[in-house]
Design an enzyme around this catalytic site. Structure first.
Site, PDB file in Angstrom:
ATOM      1  N   ASP A 121       0.793  -1.238   0.000  1.00  0.00           N
ATOM      2  CA  ASP A 121       0.000   0.000   0.000  1.00  0.00           C
ATOM      3  C   ASP A 121       0.822   1.283   0.000  1.00  0.00           C
ATOM      4  O   ASP A 121       0.250   2.372  -0.128  1.00  0.00           O
ATOM      5  CB  ASP A 121      -0.973  -0.003   1.183  1.00  0.00           C
ATOM      6  CG  ASP A 121      -2.072  -1.042   0.997  1.00  0.00           C
ATOM      7  OD1 ASP A 121      -2.597  -1.136  -0.120  1.00  0.00           O
ATOM      8  OD2 ASP A 121      -2.394  -1.759   1.964  1.00  0.00           O
ATOM      9  N   ASP A 182      -5.730  -5.141  -6.333  1.00  0.00           N
ATOM     10  CA  ASP A 182      -5.495  -3.725  -6.015  1.00  0.00           C
ATOM     11  C   ASP A 182      -4.060  -3.298  -6.351  1.00  0.00           C
ATOM     12  O   ASP A 182      -3.784  -2.125  -6.618  1.00  0.00           O
ATOM     13  CB  ASP A 182      -5.731  -3.441  -4.518  1.00  0.00           C
ATOM     14  CG  ASP A 182      -6.848  -4.266  -3.903  1.00  0.00           C
ATOM     15  OD1 ASP A 182      -7.100  -5.382  -4.382  1.00  0.00           O
ATOM     16  OD2 ASP A 182      -7.460  -3.805  -2.931  1.00  0.00           O
TER      17      ASP A 182
HETATM   18  N1  GLY Z   1      -7.204  -1.859  -1.279  1.00  0.00           N
HETATM   19  C1  GLY Z   1      -8.177  -2.324  -0.367  1.00  0.00           C
HETATM   20  C2  GLY Z   1      -9.567  -2.137  -0.841  1.00  0.00           C
HETATM   21  O1  GLY Z   1      -9.817  -1.694  -1.947  1.00  0.00           O
HETATM   22  O2  GLY Z   1     -10.455  -2.437  -0.056  1.00  0.00           O
END
Ligand code: GLY
Length: 409
Positions: A121, A182
């Site tokens: 992230d 993601d």
């Molecule tokens: N990246 C985590 C979500 O989209 O919930």
């Protein structure tokens, strides 16, 4: 005074008044967008109101907003970059230095995140904040932060799996090397670092991650589950799995995940001009637009395949999709208008009172009816900072396109 003289005097005064008003408007209107439809102006006014109110708490606590349910969080939260990033978009929309100052204050709360190697992230945290700041200001310090953050992200790359590990191994879930869809979004940070540093290893990692994702993450119909696990020793694919979205990874098509993929492969085409990424993004688009479970207003339910509470929406998935479609409309040969129209329709819906909260309400978040993790029972039908972020990003992209400006220089 004679009547004609009086009339002339009134005319002169009227013209003077008009010219002062025009001058005043010209000097205060710093926005680079001449064409701003009324609904867009109203939506931005509301968004600015929320962002300004939120700033009071951000500066008081040193934290940034995550969601209506969880409030503000320290910089290590995966969502910390979205609020600073939204402020940069307000600067881009208004051209007003006040917003640049506020965006800078919020961005610099995240300074230490450039060294965070705990998960993938770092891409979201740093690119949405420092990345947007860099593109708008060319602040040399931000450039260094972007390169350092990409180095941190690339510590999670494995030559065998040829992917970046999103989360750490998890025995309970039987995950050895989990990669989530993601992660496609974080390739944007890596590509920017490649362009800024000239270090080809960044580019190679981004390409390999995208290529493996096309090969192992997607089904034949161009839908995907949230998680794919690899074996870090052999590099082999182990299994599809879920964490977000519906709990059966064979069928799950978590709506935000499909939007991440759409956006991610579109940005890969932007950076590489390799038609295979454009083709892939268009296939994902086709899965979305022809999906029998896509509502008429294009605000998706939380999963396209879930039999559980199928009527719960996720407006954040819609905002990401709108932003992705606006960019894809610039590259597509055959579906340009369709993608643009869908994005415009989503933005008009999200700007209506059904979705856009009034200033002074909703804990200063803008977009309502987003879903964090439905099966996990968290952040359901509330507001999320990334719903707000991709909404305002898409609104700025929309303005660029209707003002005949390029999305990227
Ligand atoms: N990246 C985590 C979500 O989209 O919930």
């Amino acid at each position: 005074m004679r009547k004609t003289n009086l009339c002339s005097l009134l005319l002169v005064l009227l013209l003077a008044a008009c010219s002062t008003t025009t001058k005043k408007e010209n000097t205060t209107d710093t926005s680079p967008f001449k064409n701003r439809p009324q609904w867009v102006q109203e939506a931005f006014k509301t968004f600015e109101g929320h962002a300004d109110n939120m700033l009071v708490d951000v500066l008081k606590t040193g934290k940034t907003p995550r969601s209506t349910e969880r409030g503000l969080k320290p910089s290590r939260d995966w969502t910390s970059g979205f609020y600073p990033g939204s402020l940069w978009y307000l600067y881009e929309y208004t051209g007003n230095q006040e917003w640049a100052k506020k965006a800078q204050q919020a961005t610099e709360l995240l300074d230490k995140e450039q060294y965070n190697t705990d998960d993938h992230d770092v891409g979201f945290r740093v690119y949405c904040s420092y990345g947007n700041g860099w593109l708008l200001t060319n602040n040399e310090q931000y450039k260094k932060v972007i390169i350092q953050a990409a180095k941190s992200l690339c510590t999670r790359y494995n030559k065998k799996t040829k992917t970046i590990m999103s989360w750490n191994p998890n025995e309970k879930r039987d995950w050895k090397y989990p990669v989530i869809i993601d992660n496609m979004m974080n390739l944007e940070l890596i590509y920017e670092a490649y362009k800024l540093s000239g270090d080809e290893s960044f580019k190679d990692i981004a390409l390999e991650h995208a290529n493996q994702t096309m090969k192992y993450h997607y089904r034949k119909d161009y839908s995907c589950p949230h998680v794919v696990d690899y074996d870090p020793e052999t590099g082999n694919f182990r299994k599809m799995d879920w964490n977000n979205g519906f709990c059966d990874p064979k069928v799950a098509a978590w709506s935000r995940g499909q939007s991440w993929g759409l956006y991610g492969f579109t940005l890969m085409f932007r950076e590489t001009k390799d038609p295979k990424y454009l083709d892939f993004a268009e296939h994902i688009a086709s899965f979305l637009l022809n999906n029998p479970n896509m509502p008429k207003d294009y605000i998706p339910f939380w999963d396209y395949a879930s039999p559980k509470n199928p009527s719960m929406r996720d407006a954040s998935a819609a905002a990401i999709m709108a932003s992705g479609f606006l960019e894809l409309s610039q590259y597509s040969q055959n579906n340009k208008e369709k993608y643009f129209q869908v994005a415009e329709s989503i933005l008009k819906t999200l700007s209506s009172s059904d979705y856009l909260a009034q200033v002074g309400t909703n804990k200063n978040f803008a977009i309502k009816h987003t879903t964090g993790n439905y099966m996990g029972g968290s952040e359901v039908n509330g507001s999320l900072s990334y719903g707000d972020y991709y909404y305002v990003e898409a609104m700025v992209r929309y303005l660029k396109l209707i003002n005949n400006q390029p999305l990227y220089q």
